[in-house]
Design a protein around this motif. Structure first.
Motif, PDB file in Angstrom:
ATOM      1  N   LEU A 496      14.473 -11.716   2.549  1.00  0.00           N
ATOM      2  CA  LEU A 496      15.599 -12.542   3.019  1.00  0.00           C
ATOM      3  C   LEU A 496      16.082 -12.077   4.390  1.00  0.00           C
ATOM      4  N   LYS A 497      16.164 -10.764   4.586  1.00  0.00           N
ATOM      5  CA  LYS A 497      16.608 -10.241   5.885  1.00  0.00           C
ATOM      6  C   LYS A 497      15.661 -10.667   7.005  1.00  0.00           C
ATOM      7  N   ALA A 498      14.374 -10.625   6.723  1.00  0.00           N
ATOM      8  CA  ALA A 498      13.392 -11.023   7.731  1.00  0.00           C
ATOM      9  C   ALA A 498      13.580 -12.486   8.109  1.00  0.00           C
ATOM     10  N   GLY A 499      13.752 -13.345   7.110  1.00  0.00           N
ATOM     11  CA  GLY A 499      13.926 -14.770   7.377  1.00  0.00           C
ATOM     12  C   GLY A 499      15.221 -15.077   8.101  1.00  0.00           C
ATOM     13  N   ASN A 500      16.288 -14.409   7.690  1.00  0.00           N
ATOM     14  CA  ASN A 500      17.588 -14.656   8.319  1.00  0.00           C
ATOM     15  C   ASN A 500      17.621 -14.179   9.761  1.00  0.00           C
ATOM     16  N   ALA A 501      16.974 -13.032  10.023  1.00  0.00           N
ATOM     17  CA  ALA A 501      16.993 -12.477  11.378  1.00  0.00           C
ATOM     18  C   ALA A 501      16.221 -13.359  12.351  1.00  0.00           C
ATOM     19  N   ALA A 502      15.123 -13.954  11.887  1.00  0.00           N
ATOM     20  CA  ALA A 502      14.277 -14.736  12.796  1.00  0.00           C
ATOM     21  C   ALA A 502      14.480 -16.237  12.647  1.00  0.00           C
ATOM     22  N   LYS A 503      15.278 -16.616  11.636  1.00  0.00           N
ATOM     23  CA  LYS A 503      15.466 -18.051  11.332  1.00  0.00           C
ATOM     24  C   LYS A 503      14.104 -18.737  11.159  1.00  0.00           C
ATOM     25  N   ALA A 504      13.224 -18.040  10.448  1.00  0.00           N
ATOM     26  CA  ALA A 504      11.867 -18.559  10.223  1.00  0.00           C
ATOM     27  C   ALA A 504      11.326 -17.949   8.938  1.00  0.00           C
ATOM     28  N   LYS A 505      10.275 -18.558   8.415  1.00  0.00           N
ATOM     29  CA  LYS A 505       9.669 -18.070   7.187  1.00  0.00           C
ATOM     30  C   LYS A 505       9.139 -16.649   7.402  1.00  0.00           C
ATOM     31  N   PRO A 506       9.484 -15.704   6.513  1.00  0.00           N
ATOM     32  CA  PRO A 506       9.031 -14.317   6.676  1.00  0.00           C
ATOM     33  C   PRO A 506       7.508 -14.215   6.663  1.00  0.00           C
ATOM     34  N   GLN A 507       6.994 -13.350   7.540  1.00  0.00           N
ATOM     35  CA  GLN A 507       5.552 -13.189   7.669  1.00  0.00           C
ATOM     36  C   GLN A 507       5.033 -11.868   7.115  1.00  0.00           C
ATOM     37  N   LEU A 508       5.872 -10.806   7.169  1.00  0.00           N
ATOM     38  CA  LEU A 508       5.367  -9.471   6.843  1.00  0.00           C
ATOM     39  C   LEU A 508       6.513  -8.557   6.427  1.00  0.00           C
ATOM     40  N   ILE A 509       6.253  -7.736   5.398  1.00  0.00           N
ATOM     41  CA  ILE A 509       7.161  -6.640   5.049  1.00  0.00           C
ATOM     42  C   ILE A 509       6.420  -5.336   5.318  1.00  0.00           C
ATOM     43  N   PHE A 510       7.027  -4.497   6.132  1.00  0.00           N
ATOM     44  CA  PHE A 510       6.440  -3.233   6.575  1.00  0.00           C
ATOM     45  C   PHE A 510       7.102  -2.113   5.786  1.00  0.00           C
ATOM     46  N   CYS A 511       6.322  -1.341   5.006  1.00  0.00           N
ATOM     47  CA  CYS A 511       6.896  -0.342   4.107  1.00  0.00           C
ATOM     48  C   CYS A 511       6.487   1.069   4.513  1.00  0.00           C
ATOM     49  N   ILE A 512       7.470   1.964   4.535  1.00  0.00           N
ATOM     50  CA  ILE A 512       7.228   3.382   4.825  1.00  0.00           C
ATOM     51  C   ILE A 512       7.289   4.135   3.505  1.00  0.00           C
ATOM     52  N   LEU A 513       6.184   4.788   3.128  1.00  0.00           N
ATOM     53  CA  LEU A 513       6.078   5.452   1.832  1.00  0.00           C
ATOM     54  C   LEU A 513       6.300   6.950   1.969  1.00  0.00           C
ATOM     55  N   PRO A 514       6.898   7.585   0.955  1.00  0.00           N
ATOM     56  CA  PRO A 514       7.177   9.027   1.041  1.00  0.00           C
ATOM     57  C   PRO A 514       5.949   9.899   0.817  1.00  0.00           C
ATOM     58  N   ASN A 515       4.916   9.359   0.135  1.00  0.00           N
ATOM     59  CA  ASN A 515       3.734  10.159  -0.190  1.00  0.00           C
ATOM     60  C   ASN A 515       2.559   9.226  -0.468  1.00  0.00           C
ATOM     61  N   THR A 516       1.461   9.803  -0.920  1.00  0.00           N
ATOM     62  CA  THR A 516       0.256   9.017  -1.178  1.00  0.00           C
ATOM     63  C   THR A 516       0.139   8.589  -2.640  1.00  0.00           C
ATOM     64  N   GLY A 517       1.193   8.780  -3.424  1.00  0.00           N
ATOM     65  CA  GLY A 517       1.148   8.421  -4.842  1.00  0.00           C
ATOM     66  C   GLY A 517       0.897   6.936  -5.065  1.00  0.00           C
ATOM     67  N   VAL A 518       0.234   6.644  -6.174  1.00  0.00           N
ATOM     68  CA  VAL A 518      -0.144   5.262  -6.478  1.00  0.00           C
ATOM     69  C   VAL A 518       1.021   4.403  -6.977  1.00  0.00           C
ATOM     70  N   PRO A 519       1.929   4.898  -7.841  1.00  0.00           N
ATOM     71  CA  PRO A 519       2.892   4.004  -8.490  1.00  0.00           C
ATOM     72  C   PRO A 519       3.711   3.132  -7.543  1.00  0.00           C
ATOM     73  N   LEU A 520       4.321   3.706  -6.506  1.00  0.00           N
ATOM     74  CA  LEU A 520       5.151   2.923  -5.586  1.00  0.00           C
ATOM     75  C   LEU A 520       4.291   1.935  -4.808  1.00  0.00           C
ATOM     76  N   TYR A 521       3.164   2.400  -4.280  1.00  0.00           N
ATOM     77  CA  TYR A 521       2.258   1.520  -3.534  1.00  0.00           C
ATOM     78  C   TYR A 521       1.818   0.347  -4.398  1.00  0.00           C
ATOM     79  N   ALA A 522       1.435   0.631  -5.640  1.00  0.00           N
ATOM     80  CA  ALA A 522       0.961  -0.428  -6.535  1.00  0.00           C
ATOM     81  C   ALA A 522       2.051  -1.453  -6.816  1.00  0.00           C
ATOM     82  N   GLU A 523       3.274  -0.983  -7.015  1.00  0.00           N
ATOM     83  CA  GLU A 523       4.361  -1.913  -7.322  1.00  0.00           C
ATOM     84  C   GLU A 523       4.699  -2.789  -6.111  1.00  0.00           C
TER      85      GLU A 523
END
Length: 844
Positions: A496-523
């Motif tokens: 929603l933040k991406a769409g509201n900021a650009a007034k356009a359909k969101p294209q990408l969510i960029f995620c910064i992960l704390p480690n290489t563990g699978v659970p968060l990445y998979a979710e």
């Protein structure tokens, strides 16, 4: 020996259309050892059945060799050294008298070990037939097809060469291991190195294929000392307060069926058991009734019976058989037991570091193993009159010229020929860069603060712009999130933040992960792929504080493809088959659950080219460990329809690369999957019958190439990318070849084997080899050629991603869900990728 001279009816698959000629001829060594002499006489084949059924090969091997050394066994064998395959096949160089009318004979065997019996067995032997070795030679020479007799003859040779090694080393499949050079892995495992050995029919001769092999075993020794390693604790003192139920269950799964011996009763009574489970209570709190009905704890029993005060009474008991309780400290793990659990991330990294070996090191180890095997001194091999060369085969190869690849016309040197299988993006712009305007950043790493993120985003955006991806909004909204929190709500808010900021359909969510563990990445991937329907790009927090240009460039390649862009392409002259007519190229792959996963299903991915650089995909879930693709007809139909919508016409020819198939499944694949593709075409129009070529791609083989001269070597000591072999070590007459298309950064480059099962397009060897090699250069997320061709490379990625689309998965306990649900319930938990994402390469 030219394929044109062969009888064209020798096989249901495709005959080799001739030997390729394109490329620079070279000579390479390969880890095949020529059998120079086959048995001159026929071989006698018997069925040898050990009763009762159900014993593992190691026990059957003991029974046979006990019989072979016994007086009655020597009388029956009449001085010959028969060979046994540890299952049911027995081969002899002379006829053996099998009772009245030669119908069969039985022997009672009491397997003795020291002063005790290891059980009573019955060995039934009856004749199965005579194996003609002359007929095998006819097959190798391309004069007849593969008969049942030829298959049995090849099996006989396989058993012959493994007879002695199977007595000397722990055996798994066709590999033999020893603990001499073992290394310890984390969590109670150790890595043993060994060698693989198999018999291969090749052009005019039989070859013995020998390769380095490695696998994980349970660490031998005191069982209680393994416990803190499994639980990642410093010592047993950390467990004095007990083991939580969750950890006890984890240990129980790892140890179940592990063989142990007890050491508290002296050397003469080292009884062997299999671990059944662990007690929920400690040794000092586990109570049972003795023979007189008196209640006592296990600790009290050992004090009273053996005058042994236990050092670790706070540990749980091991339960063996039905109700025998053993303290861990009186148990020792028997060496040589294969580690049956899926290796964790740390173990995998340790194993990878160990098994990567430079080409010359690997070649030397293979030669050492062959010297160790001493084929010339092997009494079994001698008896059958078989001789083997002790030197690796020197074979003919060619190095194909690399293709020209193209970036955007504004790039410096926009079209060029890579050298050494790699290049960089310096002064290059993407062939078709997208516009990125509506996106947002989610930070799951608590140690990463806004200043670091802003600095990284600035470097990332500048790299995107330099590379040809136009970033319209360079200040995306940033959300800080708890990795243990509600991930779905966090990602929806970021959308929603991406769409509201650009007034356009969101294209990408960029995620910064704390480690290489699978659970968060998979979710993250599950939610964004199947719930929200938006591409994601995950990066590790370690890259945020000090952004590197080359890292940002690699991210750029992935993001551009996920958003529908094109990174690079080839012109018509490089892949004429694809440009000559409307052509669709498929990649198909089935991935299976890891060992130990009880009910997880298999995942199928099918990718299809919309042009030479853009692919779409579709995914299915099917029954566990099923290799034949059940719904292939509908999957192909779906992608044919998308191709038709995109190109305004149907494909005029089809090429499919199919990964993961073994030779034993070729018949099934030809019967089922080729028919499914034809059915998919007919479902669109009964008259629609485009020519089809079906190629199986195999990576799980043991063929290796080693350069001979310094001019034939790349920077890492391997054969040069583009090395192709279609003589000497290939099938006697079918259309197959080995292609080493990549440069391995570390270790020995393994070639990929391509085997053509069906071909309406009438490819020549040169045309298919060149096309396949060129397709290894346009896997857009890397700037190097890859080890298998582009469509299958993408199918691998799509199938791997689809395994993450299971709702409610416990990625930290890979067995938890599978044990509590049947396969049908597991399949129902897999969600479908949103339609818009299926049209782009969201899995990059």
């Amino acid at each position: 020996m030219m394929a044109q001279a062969f009888n064209r009816n020798l096989t249901q698959f495709v005959m080799r259309p001739g030997v390729g000629e394109v490329g620079t001829p070279v000579r390479v060594r390969s880890n095949f050892f020529e059998v120079t002499t086959l048995p001159a006489q026929n071989i006698y084949h018997f069925n040898a059945q050990v009763l009762p059924d159900g014993y593992p090969p190691a026990v059957l091997r003991k029974v046979w060799h006990y019989f072979e050394d016994s007086e009655i066994g020597q009388i029956f064998l009449n001085g010959t050294k028969a060979i046994y395959d540890d299952h049911s096949n027995l081969f002899s160089s002379i006829p053996l008298q099998c009772g009245c009318n030669n119908l069969g004979v039985s022997f009672e065997i009491n397997l003795q070990q020291g002063n005790r019996s290891d059980g009573n067995f019955k060995l039934n032997i009856k004749p199965m037939g005579i194996v003609s070795m002359h007929e095998l030679q006819f097959f190798l020479d391309g004069r007849i097809g593969l008969t049942n007799n030829c298959c049995t003859a090849i099996k006989f040779l396989d058993v012959l060469f493994r007879q002695v090694p199977s007595l000397m080393y722990p055996t798994i499949g066709r590999s033999f291991f020893n603990s001499q050079d073992k290394i310890l892995l984390s969590n109670g495992a150790e890595l043993w190195q060994g060698f693989h050995q198999s018999t291969r029919p090749t052009q005019g001769k039989i070859m013995v294929n020998v390769d380095v092999s490695a696998t994980a075993f349970y660490e031998s020794g005191s069982l209680h000392e393994m416990l803190p390693k499994i639980l990642d604790r410093r010592s047993l003192d950390d467990l004095r307060r007990g083991i939580p139920d969750r950890e006890r269950i984890k240990v129980e799964k790892i140890l179940k069926n592990l063989e142990i011996v007890v050491v508290h009763r002296g050397a003469e009574k080292r009884l062997k058991y299999k671990i059944n489970k662990l007690t929920p209570t400690s040794v000092e709190n586990t109570v049972f009734k003795d023979d007189l009905g008196n209640e006592m704890t296990v600790a009290q029993y050992f004090q009273k019976t053996y005058n042994r005060r236990l050092a670790f009474p706070f540990l749980p008991c091991v339960v063996v058989k039905k109700d025998i309780f053993l303290p861990m400290e009186v148990c020792e793990v028997i060496p040589g037991q294969r580690y049956t659990q899926k290796l964790n991330e740390k173990q995998t990294a340790e194993m990878t570091k160990f098994i990567y070996q430079k080409s010359n090191v690997r070649a030397n180890k293979i030669n050492q193993f062959v010297n160790l095997l001493k084929y010339k001194d092997n009494p079994y091999i001698q008896q059958f009159g078989v001789n083997v060369k002790s030197d690796m085969a020197m074979i003919n190869a060619r190095v194909l010229p690399p293709p020209k690849i193209s970036y955007h016309a504004s790039s410096q040197d926009a079209t060029f020929t890579p050298t050494g299988g790699a290049w960089n993006l310096r002064d290059k712009k993407l062939a078709k860069g997208v516009n990125l305007g509506s996106w947002s950043v989610v930070n799951f790493a608590s140690k990463v603060h806004d200043d670091m993120i802003q600095r990284f985003i600035r470097e990332l955006c500048q790299t995107f712009l330099d590379t040809g991806l136009n970033v319209i909004n360079r200040n995306p909204p940033i959300t800080h999130a708890n990795p243990q929190g509600n991930i779905e709500r966090t990602l929806k808010e970021a959308w929603l933040k991406a769409g509201n900021a650009a007034k356009a359909k969101p294209q990408l969510i960029f995620c910064i992960l704390p480690n290489t563990g699978v659970p968060l990445y998979a979710e993250i991937k599950r939610i964004c792929d199947t719930v929200i329907g938006i591409p994601t790009q995950c990066v590790q927090s370690e890259h945020i504080g000090d952004p590197k240009k080359h890292y940002c460039a690699n991210v750029c390649l992935k993001v551009n493809m996920k958003l529908g862009g094109i990174n690079l392409f080839m012109d018509r002259s490089q892949i004429p088959f694809i440009y000559s007519r409307n052509t669709i190229v498929f990649g198909a792959k089935v991935t299976h659950p890891a060992p130990g996963d009880m009910n997880r299903p298999s995942v199928v991915a099918l990718t299809a080219s919309m042009d030479c650089s853009s692919y779409e995909s579709t995914v299915r879930i099917q029954a566990k460990n099923t290799e034949i693709i059940a719904d292939l007809a509908n999957m192909v139909k779906e992608l044919l329809q998308r191709f038709s919508q995109d190109r305004r016409r149907r494909p005029q020819q089809i090429l499919l690369y199919r990964g993961g198939i073994s030779e034993s499944q070729f018949d099934q694949v030809l019967k089922n999957e080729v028919a499914a593709i034809h059915a998919a075409c007919a479902s669109l129009d009964k008259t629609y019958k485009p020519p089809l070529t079906f190629v199986v791609v195999q990576k799980r083989h043991h063929a290796q190439f080693f350069p001979v001269g310094p001019y034939d070597t790349d920077q890492s000591g391997n054969c040069r990318p583009g090395t192709v072999v279609d003589t000497d070590i290939v099938h006697p007459f079918e259309f197959d070849f080995y292609l080493q298309s990549h440069a391995d950064v570390q270790g020995t480059s393994r070639p990929t084997r391509y085997h053509v099962l069906y071909d309406d397009n009438n490819f020549s060897s040169d045309d298919l080899q060149k096309l396949t090699y060129h397709l290894c250069y346009i896997s857009g997320r890397v700037t190097r050629s890859v080890s298998k061709c582009q469509p299958l490379y993408y199918a691998d990625l799509a199938a791997t991603r689809a395994r993450l689309h299971c709702k409610g998965e416990n990625w930290e306990d890979t067995d938890a869900a599978s044990e509590s649900m049947n396969s049908g319930a597991q399949t129902a938990r897999f969600a479908v990728v949103k339609p818009d994402l299926q049209k782009v390469m969201y899995y990059m």
